[in-house]
Write a protein that holds these residues in place. Structure first.
Motif, PDB file in Angstrom:
ATOM      1  N   ALA A  32       0.832  -1.210   0.000  1.00  0.00           N
ATOM      2  CA  ALA A  32       0.000   0.000   0.000  1.00  0.00           C
ATOM      3  C   ALA A  32       0.863   1.255   0.000  1.00  0.00           C
ATOM      4  CB  ALA A  32      -0.920  -0.008   1.226  1.00  0.00           C
ATOM      5  N   THR A  33       1.971   1.219   0.738  1.00  0.00           N
ATOM      6  CA  THR A  33       2.900   2.354   0.753  1.00  0.00           C
ATOM      7  C   THR A  33       3.548   2.538  -0.608  1.00  0.00           C
ATOM      8  OG1 THR A  33       3.358   2.043   3.098  1.00  0.00           O
ATOM      9  CG2 THR A  33       4.983   3.293   1.835  1.00  0.00           C
ATOM     10  N   VAL A  34       3.949   1.419  -1.212  1.00  0.00           N
ATOM     11  CA  VAL A  34       4.563   1.462  -2.537  1.00  0.00           C
ATOM     12  C   VAL A  34       3.597   2.052  -3.546  1.00  0.00           C
ATOM     13  CG1 VAL A  34       5.400   0.039  -4.451  1.00  0.00           C
ATOM     14  CG2 VAL A  34       6.159  -0.432  -2.117  1.00  0.00           C
ATOM     15  N   SER A  35       2.343   1.667  -3.479  1.00  0.00           N
ATOM     16  CA  SER A  35       1.342   2.172  -4.415  1.00  0.00           C
ATOM     17  C   SER A  35       1.212   3.692  -4.322  1.00  0.00           C
ATOM     18  CB  SER A  35      -0.006   1.510  -4.122  1.00  0.00           C
ATOM     19  OG  SER A  35      -0.994   1.993  -5.005  1.00  0.00           O
ATOM     20  N   ARG A  36       1.211   4.227  -3.102  1.00  0.00           N
ATOM     21  CA  ARG A  36       1.127   5.690  -2.943  1.00  0.00           C
ATOM     22  C   ARG A  36       2.396   6.374  -3.454  1.00  0.00           C
ATOM     23  NH1 ARG A  36      -1.088   4.038   2.026  1.00  0.00           N
ATOM     24  NH2 ARG A  36       0.850   4.541   3.139  1.00  0.00           N
ATOM     25  N   LEU A  37       3.539   5.748  -3.200  1.00  0.00           N
ATOM     26  CA  LEU A  37       4.797   6.342  -3.647  1.00  0.00           C
ATOM     27  C   LEU A  37       4.906   6.340  -5.173  1.00  0.00           C
ATOM     28  CD1 LEU A  37       7.198   4.801  -0.989  1.00  0.00           C
ATOM     29  CD2 LEU A  37       6.671   7.225  -1.258  1.00  0.00           C
ATOM     30  N   THR A  38       4.530   5.240  -5.820  1.00  0.00           N
ATOM     31  CA  THR A  38       4.615   5.192  -7.280  1.00  0.00           C
ATOM     32  C   THR A  38       3.632   6.177  -7.921  1.00  0.00           C
ATOM     33  OG1 THR A  38       3.125   3.256  -7.270  1.00  0.00           O
ATOM     34  CG2 THR A  38       5.495   2.826  -7.439  1.00  0.00           C
ATOM     35  N   TYR A  39       2.466   6.331  -7.309  1.00  0.00           N
ATOM     36  CA  TYR A  39       1.498   7.330  -7.813  1.00  0.00           C
ATOM     37  C   TYR A  39       2.103   8.727  -7.736  1.00  0.00           C
ATOM     38  CZ  TYR A  39      -2.530  10.448  -7.912  1.00  0.00           C
ATOM     39  OH  TYR A  39      -3.393  11.468  -8.211  1.00  0.00           O
ATOM     40  N   THR A  40       2.693   9.042  -6.588  1.00  0.00           N
ATOM     41  CA  THR A  40       3.281  10.369  -6.395  1.00  0.00           C
ATOM     42  C   THR A  40       4.448  10.606  -7.343  1.00  0.00           C
ATOM     43  OG1 THR A  40       2.653  10.332  -4.056  1.00  0.00           O
ATOM     44  CG2 THR A  40       4.345  11.922  -4.703  1.00  0.00           C
ATOM     45  N   LEU A  41       5.331   9.609  -7.467  1.00  0.00           N
ATOM     46  CA  LEU A  41       6.492   9.739  -8.345  1.00  0.00           C
ATOM     47  C   LEU A  41       6.072   9.866  -9.804  1.00  0.00           C
ATOM     48  CD1 LEU A  41       8.799   7.150  -6.568  1.00  0.00           C
ATOM     49  CD2 LEU A  41       9.227   9.611  -6.764  1.00  0.00           C
ATOM     50  N   THR A  42       4.958   9.231 -10.162  1.00  0.00           N
ATOM     51  CA  THR A  42       4.435   9.366 -11.528  1.00  0.00           C
ATOM     52  C   THR A  42       3.909  10.780 -11.748  1.00  0.00           C
ATOM     53  OG1 THR A  42       3.850   7.015 -11.607  1.00  0.00           O
ATOM     54  CG2 THR A  42       2.779   8.466 -13.198  1.00  0.00           C
ATOM     55  N   ARG A  43       3.179  11.314 -10.776  1.00  0.00           N
ATOM     56  CA  ARG A  43       2.679  12.685 -10.883  1.00  0.00           C
ATOM     57  C   ARG A  43       3.820  13.700 -10.991  1.00  0.00           C
ATOM     58  NH1 ARG A  43      -2.427  14.146  -8.956  1.00  0.00           N
ATOM     59  NH2 ARG A  43      -1.713  16.222  -9.551  1.00  0.00           N
ATOM     60  N   LEU A  44       4.960  13.385 -10.361  1.00  0.00           N
ATOM     61  CA  LEU A  44       6.108  14.293 -10.381  1.00  0.00           C
ATOM     62  C   LEU A  44       6.985  14.121 -11.625  1.00  0.00           C
ATOM     63  CD1 LEU A  44       7.184  14.046  -6.640  1.00  0.00           C
ATOM     64  CD2 LEU A  44       6.083  15.981  -7.763  1.00  0.00           C
ATOM     65  N   GLY A  45       6.644  13.157 -12.472  1.00  0.00           N
ATOM     66  CA  GLY A  45       7.416  12.953 -13.692  1.00  0.00           C
ATOM     67  C   GLY A  45       8.657  12.105 -13.507  1.00  0.00           C
TER      68      GLY A  45
ATOM     69  N   LEU B  97       8.462   8.716 -12.662  1.00  0.00           N
ATOM     70  CA  LEU B  97       8.108   7.392 -13.168  1.00  0.00           C
ATOM     71  C   LEU B  97       7.077   7.536 -14.284  1.00  0.00           C
ATOM     72  CD1 LEU B  97       7.610   5.242  -9.917  1.00  0.00           C
ATOM     73  CD2 LEU B  97       9.594   5.262 -11.437  1.00  0.00           C
ATOM     74  N   SER B  98       7.071   6.571 -15.173  1.00  0.00           N
ATOM     75  CA  SER B  98       6.040   6.479 -16.208  1.00  0.00           C
ATOM     76  C   SER B  98       5.273   5.175 -15.992  1.00  0.00           C
ATOM     77  CB  SER B  98       6.666   6.470 -17.605  1.00  0.00           C
ATOM     78  OG  SER B  98       7.297   7.704 -17.879  1.00  0.00           O
ATOM     79  N   TYR B  99       3.954   5.258 -16.092  1.00  0.00           N
ATOM     80  CA  TYR B  99       3.114   4.073 -15.910  1.00  0.00           C
ATOM     81  C   TYR B  99       2.808   3.454 -17.268  1.00  0.00           C
ATOM     82  CZ  TYR B  99      -0.749   1.070 -14.477  1.00  0.00           C
ATOM     83  OH  TYR B  99      -1.563  -0.004 -14.242  1.00  0.00           O
ATOM     84  N   LEU B 100       2.944   2.132 -17.351  1.00  0.00           N
ATOM     85  CA  LEU B 100       2.681   1.400 -18.585  1.00  0.00           C
ATOM     86  C   LEU B 100       1.405   0.588 -18.399  1.00  0.00           C
ATOM     87  CD1 LEU B 100       6.314   0.103 -19.241  1.00  0.00           C
ATOM     88  CD2 LEU B 100       5.256   2.213 -20.067  1.00  0.00           C
ATOM     89  N   PRO B 101       0.249   1.089 -18.838  1.00  0.00           N
ATOM     90  CA  PRO B 101      -1.032   0.404 -18.591  1.00  0.00           C
ATOM     91  C   PRO B 101      -1.069  -1.027 -19.124  1.00  0.00           C
ATOM     92  CG  PRO B 101      -1.387   2.632 -19.419  1.00  0.00           C
ATOM     93  CD  PRO B 101       0.079   2.344 -19.575  1.00  0.00           C
ATOM     94  N   ARG B 102      -0.413  -1.265 -20.238  1.00  0.00           N
ATOM     95  CA  ARG B 102      -0.456  -2.599 -20.850  1.00  0.00           C
ATOM     96  C   ARG B 102       0.099  -3.662 -19.910  1.00  0.00           C
ATOM     97  NH1 ARG B 102       2.735  -4.334 -26.434  1.00  0.00           N
ATOM     98  NH2 ARG B 102       2.169  -6.561 -26.378  1.00  0.00           N
ATOM     99  N   PHE B 103       1.111  -3.278 -19.139  1.00  0.00           N
ATOM    100  CA  PHE B 103       1.754  -4.232 -18.235  1.00  0.00           C
ATOM    101  C   PHE B 103       1.400  -3.983 -16.772  1.00  0.00           C
ATOM    102  CE2 PHE B 103       4.620  -3.429 -21.858  1.00  0.00           C
ATOM    103  CZ  PHE B 103       4.631  -4.694 -22.424  1.00  0.00           C
ATOM    104  N   ALA B 104       0.714  -2.880 -16.499  1.00  0.00           N
ATOM    105  CA  ALA B 104       0.419  -2.471 -15.116  1.00  0.00           C
ATOM    106  C   ALA B 104       1.710  -2.352 -14.316  1.00  0.00           C
ATOM    107  CB  ALA B 104      -0.547  -3.459 -14.457  1.00  0.00           C
TER     108      ALA B 104
END
Length: 271
Positions: A57-70, A72-79
């Motif tokens: 759950a902590t990782v999920s919040r961190l990856t969301y935040t890092l994605t918003r900050l540019g 990380l990039s999220y790849l929907p095809r692979f989740a």
């Protein structure tokens, strides 16, 4: 699967929990970014949780935040996620500030061509060594590694060389981290580090003859930069079928030690 224990260290090797200046949330975010490597460029939240020791759950919040900050990039095809282009300017600036890279580059290039082996410069990142410069020979089969690659500190020639010249307090810190990360392998790792420390003191280099990867032979050497600039380490290695253990000890190691003495002199540490 590569795993690593959660970080609990503040700058200078202290306990983060007792350091009021240490921001744990920021450290966890950086742990997420450090989990990616040249070999594992796309990771999901579950993999990141396993590698950092953080709750999913902590990782999920961190990856969301890092994605918003540019970052990380999220790849929907692979989740899954990958490092984003927003980190590139920071990495380029960090490398540009490392003057030792510019000083070492011509020496490394010459050594790579002279030995027909790959030559890399690195520094410590946690319990790993991070490549900050790399040269491969133009005419021979080279190791598939480069700038940004991470290698385990305890088993590689470069990591052992770093350990050999590190201050006693830092060695003790590394002992604790490595023993906790893999208790079963620690006795053999500790013995390898002990022998490497003695070898570096006597000969100016260390060796890893198939101990990290049975298909790779390498020599390593290191020294401390002036004015508290940290420790840099260099390795010279190649696939085992090209570079025998005997040649590592009798030829490559002494050549590498001579290069590091030259680099040390150029860095302002004497002749």
């Amino acid at each position: 699967m590569r795993t690593r224990a959660p970080r609990n260290d503040a700058p200078g090797g202290g306990d983060a929990a007792a350091d009021r200046q240490f921001i744990a949330v920021l450290a966890r975010g950086l742990d997420i970014l450090r989990a990616f490597s040249a070999e594992d460029r796309v990771l999901g939240n579950q993999e990141l949780a396993e590698r950092t020791g953080l709750p999913k759950a902590t990782v999920s919040r961190l990856t969301y935040t890092l994605t918003r900050l540019g970052c990380l990039s999220y790849l929907p095809r692979f989740a899954k996620y990958q490092l984003a282009i927003g980190l590139v300017p920071l990495g380029q600036l960090a490398l540009a500030n490392m003057t030792i890279r510019q000083v070492a580059a011509p020496l490394m290039r010459h050594l790579a061509e002279e030995t027909q082996a790959s030559v890399s410069l690195g520094s410590r990142e946690g319990a790993a060594m991070l490549y900050i410069e790399h040269f491969s020979p133009r005419t021979a089969v080279a190791l598939q590694l480069g700038v940004g690659s991470r290698l385990p500190l305890g088993l590689t020639a470069m990591g052992r060389a770093y350990y050999a010249v590190a201050p006693a307090a830092e060695r003790a810190e590394l002992d604790a981290v490595l023993s906790q990360a893999d208790p079963d392998a620690w006795p053999a790792t500790r013995e390898g580090l002990r022998k490497a420390t003695e070898m570096h003191a006597a000969l100016g280099f260390t060796a890893s003859i198939g101990e990290w990867n049975h298909t790779v032979h390498a020599a390593g050497a290191a020294f401390a930069l002036p004015n508290g600039g940290g420790i840099v380490a260099m390795n010279c290695g190649a696939p085992a079928f090209m570079l025998s253990g005997e040649r590592i000890l009798q030829d490559i190691g002494p050549r590498l030690a001579a290069v590091m003495r030259r680099l040390q002199a150029l860095a302002g540490l004497g002749r």
